[in-house]
Each structure stands twice: as structure tokens, then as C-alpha cells.
Write an enzyme that holds these catalytic residues in place. Structure first.
Site, short mmCIF file in Angstrom:
data_model
loop_
_atom_site.label_atom_id
_atom_site.label_comp_id
_atom_site.label_asym_id
_atom_site.label_seq_id
_atom_site.Cartn_x
_atom_site.Cartn_y
_atom_site.Cartn_z
N CYS A 34 0.83 -1.22 0.00
CA CYS A 34 0.00 0.00 0.00
C CYS A 34 0.86 1.26 0.00
O CYS A 34 1.49 1.59 1.01
CB CYS A 34 -0.92 -0.04 1.22
SG CYS A 34 -1.84 1.47 1.52
N CYS A 37 -0.16 3.98 2.50
CA CYS A 37 0.19 3.55 3.86
C CYS A 37 1.63 3.96 4.19
O CYS A 37 1.91 4.43 5.30
CB CYS A 37 0.06 2.03 4.01
SG CYS A 37 -1.61 1.41 3.76
#
Length: 111
Positions: A34, A37
Site C-alpha cells: 500500500c 500507507c
């Protein structure tokens, strides 16, 4: 991937570290793949250092801990979920700059 001040939790210690904590806990539901993230990592590291007395910050890998992910209905990463007294009280989906995130967390930090 982890930032200073942000610890990793797993399904085995989630209940103790998050639900049993003595202060509000922000859980970052994350994944290695991600990109947003990773962008959020330094932001949460900075907040963890500044707000350590009022907020604990941890992260949980959704791929390695699917049970917790399903339990709380997390469908996207990053999802930030704040727990107080063992209950989720706020959920935020997506990366944000530090200033905006602190504004969104203000009610958690001041009550």
C-alpha cells in the site's frame, strides 16, 4: 515500513495492546503493498512522538491478520481506527497530511 513510536500488533496481542489500553489507541490498518500507507508512516511517527501521553499508535498488517481486519469491517488501506475503552470510536480512510489528521483527531485527543 514501521515508524518510530508506532508499534506493530497482531491478532495474538490486539486485544491486550488495543482493547485493554489505558488511553485511546489509533490503529493503522496497513499492507506492505500500500503506497498511501507508506506515505502515512512518517506522519504517524511524528504524532506518536508528540501525543504519546494522550494517544497510543499501532499498526496492523491486514494480509497477515485477516481476523481483526474482518472483525472491524476494514475494506481499504490505510484505514485509521481509534479505539477508546475497548470500542472503536472513529474511523478514517485514506492518507492525510499531519495537520489535517490532527484536526480530525482533535475530539479524541481532547476528551
Amino acid at each position: 515500513m514501521r515508524s518510530e513510536g508506532v508499534t506493530e500488533v497482531t491478532e495474538s496481542d490486539f486485544d491486550t495492546e488495543v482493547l485493554g489500553a489505558d488511553r485511546p489507541v489509533l490503529v493503522k490498518f496497513t499492507a506492505d503493498w500500500c503506497g498511501p500507507c507508506r506515505q502515512l508512516g512518517p506522519v504517524l511517527g511524528a504524532i506518536a512522538g508528540e501525543e504519546a501521553d494522550r494517544l497510543k499508535i499501532v499498526e496492523l498488517d491486514v494480509d497477515r491478520n485477516p481476523g481483526i481486519t474482518v472483525r472491524y469491517g476494514v475494506l481499504a488501506t490505510p484505514t485509521l481506527m481509534v479505539f477508546r475503552a475497548g470500542e472503536p470510536v472513529k474511523s478514517i480512510v485514506g492518507a492525510r497530511p499531519k495537520r489535517r489528521l490532527l484536526q480530525e483527531l482533535d475530539d479524541v485527543l481532547t476528551s
